[in-house]
Motif scaffolding. Structure first.
Motif, short mmCIF file in Angstrom:
data_model
loop_
_atom_site.label_atom_id
_atom_site.label_comp_id
_atom_site.label_asym_id
_atom_site.label_seq_id
_atom_site.Cartn_x
_atom_site.Cartn_y
_atom_site.Cartn_z
N LEU A 64 48.62 3.24 -0.56
CA LEU A 64 48.12 4.11 -1.63
C LEU A 64 48.73 5.51 -1.55
N SER A 65 49.11 5.93 -0.37
CA SER A 65 49.69 7.26 -0.20
C SER A 65 51.14 7.33 -0.65
N LEU A 66 51.82 6.19 -0.69
CA LEU A 66 53.24 6.20 -1.01
C LEU A 66 53.60 5.63 -2.38
N ILE A 67 52.68 4.91 -3.02
CA ILE A 67 53.02 4.34 -4.32
C ILE A 67 52.90 5.39 -5.41
N ASN A 68 53.53 5.10 -6.51
CA ASN A 68 53.48 5.98 -7.68
C ASN A 68 52.14 5.77 -8.38
N MET A 69 51.37 6.82 -8.49
CA MET A 69 50.04 6.73 -9.09
C MET A 69 50.02 7.25 -10.54
N GLU A 70 51.20 7.44 -11.13
CA GLU A 70 51.24 7.87 -12.52
C GLU A 70 50.63 6.78 -13.38
N GLY A 71 49.85 7.16 -14.34
CA GLY A 71 49.18 6.21 -15.21
C GLY A 71 47.79 5.82 -14.73
N VAL A 72 47.46 6.18 -13.49
CA VAL A 72 46.11 5.91 -12.98
C VAL A 72 45.22 7.03 -13.47
N HIS A 111 40.71 11.98 0.53
CA HIS A 111 41.32 12.02 1.86
C HIS A 111 40.26 11.99 2.96
N VAL A 112 39.23 12.78 2.81
CA VAL A 112 38.15 12.80 3.80
C VAL A 112 37.53 11.42 3.92
N PHE A 113 37.23 10.79 2.81
CA PHE A 113 36.60 9.46 2.82
C PHE A 113 37.52 8.43 3.47
N ALA A 114 38.79 8.41 3.06
CA ALA A 114 39.73 7.42 3.58
C ALA A 114 39.88 7.54 5.09
N TYR A 115 40.02 8.75 5.58
CA TYR A 115 40.21 8.93 7.02
C TYR A 115 38.91 8.78 7.81
N ALA A 116 37.78 8.99 7.18
CA ALA A 116 36.51 8.69 7.83
C ALA A 116 36.39 7.18 8.04
N VAL A 117 36.78 6.41 7.04
CA VAL A 117 36.73 4.94 7.14
C VAL A 117 37.70 4.47 8.22
N MET A 144 46.78 21.02 3.09
CA MET A 144 45.35 20.85 2.84
C MET A 144 44.94 19.38 2.95
N ASP A 145 45.86 18.46 2.63
CA ASP A 145 45.58 17.04 2.82
C ASP A 145 45.44 16.72 4.31
N VAL A 146 46.28 17.33 5.13
CA VAL A 146 46.19 17.14 6.57
C VAL A 146 44.84 17.64 7.09
N MET A 147 44.40 18.77 6.57
CA MET A 147 43.09 19.30 6.96
C MET A 147 41.97 18.36 6.52
N ALA A 148 42.06 17.85 5.30
CA ALA A 148 41.04 16.92 4.80
C ALA A 148 41.04 15.64 5.63
N ASN A 149 42.23 15.16 5.98
CA ASN A 149 42.33 13.96 6.83
C ASN A 149 41.64 14.20 8.17
N SER A 150 41.88 15.36 8.75
CA SER A 150 41.29 15.69 10.05
C SER A 150 39.77 15.78 9.98
N ILE A 151 39.27 16.35 8.91
CA ILE A 151 37.82 16.41 8.71
C ILE A 151 37.26 14.99 8.58
N GLY A 152 37.98 14.13 7.88
CA GLY A 152 37.56 12.73 7.74
C GLY A 152 37.50 12.03 9.08
N VAL A 153 38.46 12.28 9.95
CA VAL A 153 38.47 11.68 11.28
C VAL A 153 37.22 12.11 12.05
#
Length: 128
Positions: free
Chosen positions: A27-35, A48-54, A102-111
């Protein structure tokens, strides 16, 4: 019902950890245009927080159950490094995604939240 969930988690925690990690990578690498995009401020950061918490919950559960010979601290660092690597891949491999500190920060919070959630569940339900 809780016994069934506990057994499901115990039997499949490593499968869930690997599957969620691969799903986040894809999901992080695919093209999300049109979503459809909700256009709320910082919605992406909550994702990001949710994904890395899981991810961290399932990896740390596998560790707690003895399926991995790694300490929680090492696993914590590995999962954060995984998030950083994905952000770098977004910068270097894709033209439709951008890496973001900021994504890295959100990922870390999720962890951290995944670890806290595991601790809470362990005390209440899992007793492992």
């Amino acid at each position: 019902m809780l016994k069934r969930i506990k057994n499901l988690l115990e039997r499949n925690s490593l499968f869930f950890a690997i599957s969620s990690s691969v799903l986040v990578l894809i999901l992080s690498l695919i093209n999300m245009e049109g979503v459809p995009n909700f256009n709320y401020s910082y919605t992406d950061k909550f994702e990001h927080v949710f994904a890395y918490a899981v991810i961290s919950f399932f990896w740390m559960l596998s560790c707690k159950l003895g399926k991995l010979p790694v300490s929680f601290f090492s696993l914590f660092l590995i999962i954060i490094a995984y998030g950083i690597i994905i952000e770098l891949l977004q910068l270097s491999l894709t033209s439709h995604r951008t890496g973001d500190l900021m994504d890295v920060m959100a990922n870390s919070i999720g962890v951290i939240l995944g670890f806290i959630f595991l601790k809470i569940l362990s005390r209440i339900y899992l007793q492992v």
